[in-house]
Enzyme design. Structure first.
Site, PDB file in Angstrom:
ATOM      1  N   HIS A   7       0.813  -1.213   0.000  1.00  0.00           N
ATOM      2  CA  HIS A   7       0.000   0.000   0.000  1.00  0.00           C
ATOM      3  C   HIS A   7       0.854   1.274   0.000  1.00  0.00           C
ATOM      4  O   HIS A   7       0.346   2.349  -0.280  1.00  0.00           O
ATOM      5  CB  HIS A   7      -0.958   0.001   1.197  1.00  0.00           C
ATOM      6  N   ASP A  61       0.213  -7.602   1.224  1.00  0.00           N
ATOM      7  CA  ASP A  61       0.594  -6.202   1.440  1.00  0.00           C
ATOM      8  C   ASP A  61       2.117  -6.036   1.520  1.00  0.00           C
ATOM      9  O   ASP A  61       2.639  -5.341   2.398  1.00  0.00           O
ATOM     10  CB  ASP A  61      -0.050  -5.659   2.710  1.00  0.00           C
ATOM     11  N   SER A  77       4.833   2.167   8.030  1.00  0.00           N
ATOM     12  CA  SER A  77       4.513   1.032   7.157  1.00  0.00           C
ATOM     13  C   SER A  77       5.718   0.611   6.329  1.00  0.00           C
ATOM     14  O   SER A  77       6.357   1.442   5.677  1.00  0.00           O
ATOM     15  CB  SER A  77       3.361   1.408   6.220  1.00  0.00           C
TER      16      SER A  77
END
Length: 595
Positions: free
Chosen positions: A233, A264, A342
């Protein structure tokens, strides 16, 4: 050989935690560093290896005491001696009174036995359980009833009291180990990078328009093979990706090699030798246990420099990933995971235990990381140029009710799950049936709550065993059908996944109502309408008011790639194959001739 041992009780050094109980005085060696002043005949022990030597008189003891007072000690004992002087000043009167008593049993019981060779000291006249001579020799200590008339000096060498150097060595070895084991920040400085992405998301309801570009940042880390791991993402819908090293102002252009939207994760590559200079590659470790301490490293919002936060493992379970709606193994930690974290590594010791990827913003202290089994499965797919996770594509219910188990003829001790519905497109549809009870997968028993053992300390749902399979692999499924046990080798190919359909993972078993506004009559008509599409985008209106948008040109290209990667001979059966159709227009209708 004569040795004089000056005992020092009731003293503990606060700086290093050692408790010196005696000092050995022998030979003629004494560096000039500090002087012991508070010595009396009562805390002086005279030892001799010659048992025939007569015991020293009181006058001789006083002479030895006067000499010992002027002995110099090495800097190693400087702190000890300073504390000893201070305590001896405060308790000199009490100690002097106690020392006049011939028996010193009470004092000797306080002093630990410091002979590492564990040689036992024979009982003596003036001292019970006396400490052995601690010059490092292995000879047992003779009776302390005699003394030679020689003055001995302090032994500064390592042959002095073994208890003190032994503890010092232990403490130094711990410090050495800590120095050799790099911390999370030491590992991260030359291995964790900041990722800058410029992206443009498609407009699902206005596919003819291009969304404005959006800039975001995340984290990534280096692994062997000159690859950078980050989250999918972070680089999804990217038009530009750049990375920056710690302590550098230069941004290097990166290329997205492969994206695994299901898990992901994404792999980046940098074709610049300057970027890789001085960089270190991190190693993937194992799944941490509950309550183990981990360190999260990345570039979260609130600053530009690298950040390290500490937490513990709170939970290990399967959870739906928000990016793909795929249910995979997840580890919950209480370290703060904010925007920008992230893609950053989560360290367990000096190895990576997972990849930070999301958190619960409406709660405190709940963050999630992708564990190494999922990361390794993804990396295996990178080498094969296709990332996918196994799936049985069926719905089930648990067997917690005893009446339910009795009805389906489950014997005592049997556990499993009940099959409700099977996807007709899955391989399991060819083997399993409704009302089958799945007892085990690859020999691993499934509990009535659908859980299987994990890491000998916890349980996770059986879906984890299935998800870690490759699309080309099969699983041995043991089922109970009408009271009889059966076994089948079932393929675990998932619903086909590609970058083109990222984010549509939750669209399963939905009927297609319209294609570009045209109502679909049947499956053959659906294929025809799609083949005749002349617009840039395909809009599929599904049941439950769901909408699916695909770039027509990219979807065609991805379709052939998926068929090739998964070794599927054809996208449709022969009866659905469209006829030769002129691109851009429908075949002309033939009008009746007028008479």
């Amino acid at each position: 050989m004569y040795r004089s041992v000056c005992t020092m009780s009731r003293f503990c050094s606060s700086s290093n935690g050692l408790v010196p109980r005696f000092l050995v005085v022998r030979n003629n060696f004494a560096p000039k560093t500090a002087t012991l002043r508070y010595v009396s005949p009562s805390n002086l022990r005279c030892l001799s290896s010659n048992t025939s030597t007569p015991a020293p008189s009181d006058n001789e003891k006083k002479k030895i005491t006067a000499v010992v007072k002027n002995f110099s000690f090495s800097s190693l004992f400087q702190v000890w001696m300073n504390g000893l002087i201070q305590q001896e000043k405060e308790e000199s009167v009490v100690n002097e009174a106690k020392d006049t008593t011939p028996s010193v049993t009470h004092q000797d019981k306080q002093e630990p036995v410091v002979n590492e060779a564990k040689d036992k000291t024979p009982s003596v006249t003036h001292q019970e359980k006396e400490e052995p001579v601690v010059n490092g020799a292995k000879d047992t200590t003779p009776s302390v009833t005699h003394q030679e008339k020689e003055e001995s000096l302090v032994d500064v060498a390592k042959k002095s009291a073994p208890s003190v150097p032994h503890q010092v060595k232990e403490e130094s070895s711990v410090k050495e180990a800590k120095k050799k084991t790099p911390s999370a920040i030491d590992l991260a400085l030359n291995s964790v990078v900041k990722v800058f992405t410029v992206s443009s998301k498609p407009r699902l309801f206005q596919p003819w328009q291009i969304s404005m570009q959006n800039e975001c940042s995340g984290s990534g880390f280096l692994i062997s093979g000159k690859k950078i791991i980050t989250n999918a993402h972070v680089v999804a819908n990217h038009t530009s990706v750049k990375v920056k090293k710690h302590g550098s102002a230069t941004k290097y252009k990166a290329k997205v090699r492969l994206i695994g939207h299901e898990c992901d994760l994404a792999i980046l590559e940098v074709d610049n030798d300057e970027f890789w200079e001085g960089m270190n590659f991190l190693e993937l470790g194992d799944v941490p246990k509950l309550q183990e301490e981990v360190h999260l490293v990345g570039y979260p919002c609130g600053g530009d420099s690298i950040s390290v936060t500490k937490g513990v493992v709170s939970r290990v379970e399967l959870r739906e990933y928000s990016h793909s709606s795929t249910e995979l193994l997840t580890i919950q930690i209480d370290a703060a995971i904010n925007s920008g974290n992230s893609g950053g590594p989560v360290f367990l010791g000096n190895k990576v235990a997972g990849v930070a990827f999301e958190g619960l913003f409406w709660s405190d202290g709940i963050g999630y990381m992708i564990p190494t089994p999922v990361v390794k499965h993804f990396l295996d797919g990178v080498e094969e140029k296709h990332v996918s996770f196994g799936s049985m594509n069926l719905s089930y219910q648990t067997m917690g009710n005893s009446q339910l188990r009795d009805y389906f003829k489950m014997s005592k001790g049997m556990t499993g799950i009940l099959v409700n519905e099977i996807n007709p497109l899955s391989d399991a549809y060819n083997f399993l049936k409704k009302d089958d009870v799945i007892l085990a997968i690859d020999g691993v028993r499934i509990g009535n709550d659908s859980k299987v053992p994990f890491l000998n300390q916890d349980t996770v749902t059986f879906k984890h065993l299935v998800s870690m399979k490759k699309p080309s692999e099969t699983a041995l499924i043991k089922v109970l059908r009408e009271g009889k046990e059966c076994e089948f080798n079932v393929g675990l190919k998932p619903i086909l996944e590609d970058d083109i359909n990222a984010g549509y993972g939750s669209f399963e078993d939905l009927q297609v109502k319209k294609v570009n506004g045209i109502e679909v009559e049947n499956l053959k008509h659906l294929c025809q309408v799609i083949e005749e599409c002349t617009t840039g985008y395909l809009r599929l209106d599904l049941e439950n008011e769901k909408v699916l948008i695909l770039n027509h040109k990219l979807a065609r290209k991805a379709n052939s790639t998926i068929l090739k990667d998964l070794k599927i001979p054809s996208a449709m059966s022969d009866d659905l194959q469209p006829k030769q159709i002129s691109r851009g227009r429908l075949p002309p209708r033939h009008s009746k001739k007028k008479n």
